[in-house]
Design an enzyme around this catalytic site. Structure first.
Site, PDB file in Angstrom:
ATOM      1  N   SER A  93       0.810  -1.221   0.000  1.00  7.62           N
ATOM      2  CA  SER A  93       0.000   0.000   0.000  1.00  7.62           C
ATOM      3  C   SER A  93       0.843   1.271   0.000  1.00  7.62           C
ATOM      4  O   SER A  93       0.303   2.370  -0.068  1.00  7.62           O
ATOM      5  CB  SER A  93      -0.922   0.023   1.229  1.00  7.62           C
ATOM      6  OG  SER A  93      -1.824  -1.056   1.191  1.00  7.62           O
ATOM      7  N   HIS A 110      24.411  -0.198  -1.126  1.00 13.03           N
ATOM      8  CA  HIS A 110      23.288   0.615  -1.601  1.00 13.03           C
ATOM      9  C   HIS A 110      23.099   1.834  -0.700  1.00 13.03           C
ATOM     10  O   HIS A 110      21.991   2.136  -0.258  1.00 13.03           O
ATOM     11  CB  HIS A 110      22.021  -0.239  -1.641  1.00 13.03           C
ATOM     12  CG  HIS A 110      20.828   0.460  -2.234  1.00 13.03           C
ATOM     13  ND1 HIS A 110      20.834   1.000  -3.499  1.00 13.03           N
ATOM     14  CD2 HIS A 110      19.593   0.717  -1.725  1.00 13.03           C
ATOM     15  CE1 HIS A 110      19.654   1.553  -3.751  1.00 13.03           C
ATOM     16  NE2 HIS A 110      18.881   1.401  -2.685  1.00 13.03           N
ATOM     17  N   ILE A 120       6.195   2.866  -2.816  1.00 14.93           N
ATOM     18  CA  ILE A 120       6.832   1.952  -3.766  1.00 14.93           C
ATOM     19  C   ILE A 120       5.900   0.792  -4.082  1.00 14.93           C
ATOM     20  O   ILE A 120       5.759   0.383  -5.225  1.00 14.93           O
ATOM     21  CB  ILE A 120       8.163   1.408  -3.196  1.00 14.93           C
ATOM     22  CG1 ILE A 120       9.163   2.538  -2.991  1.00 14.93           C
ATOM     23  CG2 ILE A 120       8.759   0.349  -4.129  1.00 14.93           C
ATOM     24  CD1 ILE A 120      10.414   2.131  -2.227  1.00 14.93           C
ATOM     25  N   ILE A 124      13.800  -4.634  -0.794  1.00 15.39           N
ATOM     26  CA  ILE A 124      13.972  -3.245  -1.215  1.00 15.39           C
ATOM     27  C   ILE A 124      14.146  -2.334   0.004  1.00 15.39           C
ATOM     28  O   ILE A 124      14.812  -1.305  -0.068  1.00 15.39           O
ATOM     29  CB  ILE A 124      12.759  -2.796  -2.061  1.00 15.39           C
ATOM     30  CG1 ILE A 124      12.740  -3.546  -3.404  1.00 15.39           C
ATOM     31  CG2 ILE A 124      12.753  -1.289  -2.286  1.00 15.39           C
ATOM     32  CD1 ILE A 124      11.487  -3.312  -4.222  1.00 15.39           C
ATOM     33  N   ASP A 129      20.329   1.736  -8.626  1.00 12.74           N
ATOM     34  CA  ASP A 129      21.645   2.345  -8.832  1.00 12.74           C
ATOM     35  C   ASP A 129      22.114   2.149 -10.269  1.00 12.74           C
ATOM     36  O   ASP A 129      22.708   3.051 -10.871  1.00 12.74           O
ATOM     37  CB  ASP A 129      22.673   1.745  -7.861  1.00 12.74           C
ATOM     38  CG  ASP A 129      22.332   2.018  -6.414  1.00 12.74           C
ATOM     39  OD1 ASP A 129      21.770   3.101  -6.133  1.00 12.74           O
ATOM     40  OD2 ASP A 129      22.600   1.158  -5.561  1.00 12.74           O
ATOM     41  N   ARG A 167      19.951   4.391 -12.590  1.00 14.75           N
ATOM     42  CA  ARG A 167      20.400   5.787 -12.516  1.00 14.75           C
ATOM     43  C   ARG A 167      21.719   5.988 -13.245  1.00 14.75           C
ATOM     44  O   ARG A 167      21.896   6.975 -13.973  1.00 14.75           O
ATOM     45  CB  ARG A 167      20.544   6.185 -11.049  1.00 14.75           C
ATOM     46  CG  ARG A 167      19.223   6.395 -10.340  1.00 14.75           C
ATOM     47  CD  ARG A 167      19.388   6.451  -8.834  1.00 14.75           C
ATOM     48  NE  ARG A 167      18.183   6.962  -8.183  1.00 14.75           N
ATOM     49  CZ  ARG A 167      17.923   6.802  -6.885  1.00 14.75           C
ATOM     50  NH1 ARG A 167      18.774   6.142  -6.112  1.00 14.75           N
ATOM     51  NH2 ARG A 167      16.811   7.297  -6.367  1.00 14.75           N
ATOM     52  N   MET A 208      12.050   3.574  -8.076  1.00 14.05           N
ATOM     53  CA  MET A 208      12.356   2.359  -7.326  1.00 14.05           C
ATOM     54  C   MET A 208      11.398   1.240  -7.693  1.00 14.05           C
ATOM     55  O   MET A 208      11.799   0.076  -7.803  1.00 14.05           O
ATOM     56  CB  MET A 208      12.285   2.649  -5.823  1.00 14.05           C
ATOM     57  CG  MET A 208      12.697   1.470  -4.942  1.00 14.05           C
ATOM     58  SD  MET A 208      14.419   0.961  -5.141  1.00 14.05           S
ATOM     59  CE  MET A 208      14.204  -0.628  -5.951  1.00 14.05           C
TER      60      MET A 208
END
Length: 411
Positions: free
Chosen positions: A106, A273, A109, A213, A246, A249, A324
Site C-alpha cells: 500500500s 546501496h 513503492i 527493497i 543504482d 540511474r 524504485m
C-alpha cells in the site's frame, strides 16, 4: 486519455524501419538489444495485453523503453523476456505462472510496483500485504485486463495466507527517507519490519526468492539472512538486496552526459546501496565512454547521492518511489525469466559474497532456475574504482554487523 479501437487500423507499407529500443543485462557482456519492426501490419488481438507477433518482428529483449507501433499495451511492455521466452510470456503455459507477493503493497513503492507486476504476463498470481489499505489496492488492480489474479491481505494474521505458494516475495515495506535523513537513519524502524516479514517468509514460503527493497539494504539483507538461518531455511542463492535502481540511474546519467540512448547504456554498479558504498564501474560501461576527471567525479557523486536528490526535490513528501518501483519490477522480471529457464540473465544485487573483504557485496550475478547460478565478480577495474572499493569496505562492514547484531539481540 487516447482510446484505441478494438482492432488497430492497417497502415501503408513503408521501407523505413521503426526501432523500439529495449534493455536487459544479458550474459556476462551486459549486451543491449532492440525490437525491430520493419513494417507494421494489422495485428489481430482480443486483449490489448496479448498481441500476436508477426513474422517481421525480431525479439531480443526484455523491456521496451520507447513508444512502439506494437503498443496500445502501455506498461505491459516494461519488462518482457527475450527471444523465445517472449513468445512464451504471451501464453498461459506453466512456465509463465509466477506467484509473486508484495509486502508493503500500500506504500509509495508498493503500489506502483504492484501495478507493474500486474501488467506482466509472467505473473499469474499477485498477493498484496500491508497493515492498511490492501483490500482497496487489490480491488483497484484487479480491474486491469491482464491475467494475474490479485488479492489483498491485511494485518499480521493474514500474512501466512498471502505467502503460501509464492515463488517470489518482494519487500518494499518500511518508512521512507525524509530530508536530512540517511538510509541508516531508517534502521530502527525498518529492521524490525524486515525481520518480522522475512520470518514469516521462512515459515510459509521457505523456497521462495526473497527480494528486499527496504532500506538500509546494507543492513536489511544481513537481517534477512540471519532470520532465515534461525528458521533453518537459509539458502544464500535466494536472498537478494535490490540495488537495481543504482544501475538504472547510472545508465540514465551517463547517457545524458554523452548524448546516448539510455536503453543502450550499461554501467555495472557494485558494493552496497548507500552513499559511498555505491560504486559505479564506469570503466566497464558499454558502450565505452571517456569522461574527463571532473565529469567522472561529478557523475559518480550524482549516482551515489541520487536518492538524496529525489528526497530533496520532494521536499518532505517522500523518497524515490516511482523509479524504485520500476527498478524493483525490472529485477523481479529478470529473476522470473531465469527461473523460467532463460539463459544469460545477469543483474547486480547485494548478496552474501566472497568477492570482497566483507560478507556481503553487490556484483553482477548470473541468475538461474534456483536463484544465483554464478557470481560474476568485480572484473577488471580502474585504480580510482579500486580506491572507492577500499573506502567503502569499512562502512559496509559496520552496516552488515549492525544487521547481524540486531537479529542476535532479538527476543
Amino acid at each position: 486519455m487516447e482510446s484505441f479501437p478494438s482492432r488497430p487500423p492497417a497502415e501503408p507499407a513503408t521501407n523505413s524501419s521503426t526501432f523500439c529500443h529495449a534493455s536487459h543485462f544479458n550474459g556476462g557482456t551486459f549486451s543491449r538489444a532492440e525490437i525491430i519492426d520493419s513494417r507494421r501490419k494489422e495485428l489481430p488481438f482480443v486483449n490489448h495485453s496479448y498481441h500476436k507477433l508477426n513474422s517481421n518482428q525480431i525479439i531480443y529483449k526484455n523491456r521496451i523503453r520507447a513508444p512502439c507501433p506494437l503498443q496500445p499495451t502501455t506498461l505491459s511492455a516494461l519488462a518482457r523476456p527475450a527471444g523465445a521466452a517472449l513468445h512464451r510470456s504471451f501464453s498461459t503455459s506453466a512456465q509463465n505462472n509466477a506467484k509473486v507477493a508484495v509486502l508493503g503493497a500500500s506504500g509509495g513503492i508498493g503500489q506502483p510496483l504492484a501495478l507493474l507486476l500486474k501488467n506482466s504476463p509472467l505473473v499469474s498470481r499477485l498477493t498484496l500485504y500491508d497493515i492498511a489499505h490492501t483490500p482497496g489496492v487489490a480491488a483497484d488492480l484487479s480491474h486491469i485486463e491482464t491475467r494475474a489474479t490479485v488479492k489483498g491481505y491485511l494485518g499480521p494474521e493474514q500474512l501466512p495466507d498471502c505467502l503460501k505458494g509464492c515463488d517470489v516475495v518482494v519487500i518494499p515495506a518500511g518508512v521512507p527517507r525524509k530530508p536530512g535523513m540517511t538510509r541508516n537513519d531508517l534502521f530502527n524502524t525498518n529492521a524490525s519490519i524486515v525481520a518480522t516479514l522475512t520470518a514469516a517468509c521462512a515459515q510459509h514460503c521457505p523456497e521462495a526468492m526473497i527480494c528486499v527493497i527496504s532500506n538500509p539494504v546494507n543492513s536489511t539483507i544481513p537481517i534477512a539472512t540471519e532470520v532465515f538461518k534461525k528458521h533453518g531455511a537459509y539458502d544464500p542463492n535466494k536472498i537478494f538486496g535490490v540495488t537495481t535502481l543504482d544501475i538504472v540511474r547510472a545508465n540514465t546519467f551517463i547517457a545524458e552526459l554523452k548524448g546516448l540512448d539510455p536503453a543502450r547504456v550499461n554501467v555495472p554498479v557494485i558494493g552496497g546501496h548507500a552513499g559511498k558504498t555505491i560504486i559505479p564501474l564506469i570503466s566497464q560501461c558499454t558502450p565505452k565512454v571517456d569522461l574527463p576527471q571532473d565529469q567522472l567525479t561529478a557523475v559518480t557523486g550524482r549516482i551515489q547521492e541520487a536518492g538524496t536528490e529525489v528526497v530533496k526535490a520532494k521536499a518532505g513528501a517522500g523518497s524515490a518511489t516511482l523509479s524504485m518501483a520500476y527498478a524493483g519490477a525490472r529485477f523481479v522480471f529478470s529473476l522470473v525469466d531465469a527461473m523460467n529457464g532463460k539463459e544469460g540473465v545477469v543483474e547486480c544485487s547485494f548478496v552474501k559474497s566472497q568477492e570482497a573483504d566483507c560478507a556481503y557485496f553487490s556484483t553482477p550475478l548470473l541468475l538461474g532456475k534456483k536463484g544465483i547460478e554464478k557470481n560474476l565478480g568485480i572484473g577488471k577495474i580502474s585504480p580510482s574504482e579500486e580506491k572507492m572499493i577500499a573506502e567503502a569496505i569499512p562502512e559496509l562492514k559496520a552496516s552488515i554487523k549492525k544487521g547481524e547484531e540486531f537479529v542476535k539481540n532479538m527476543k
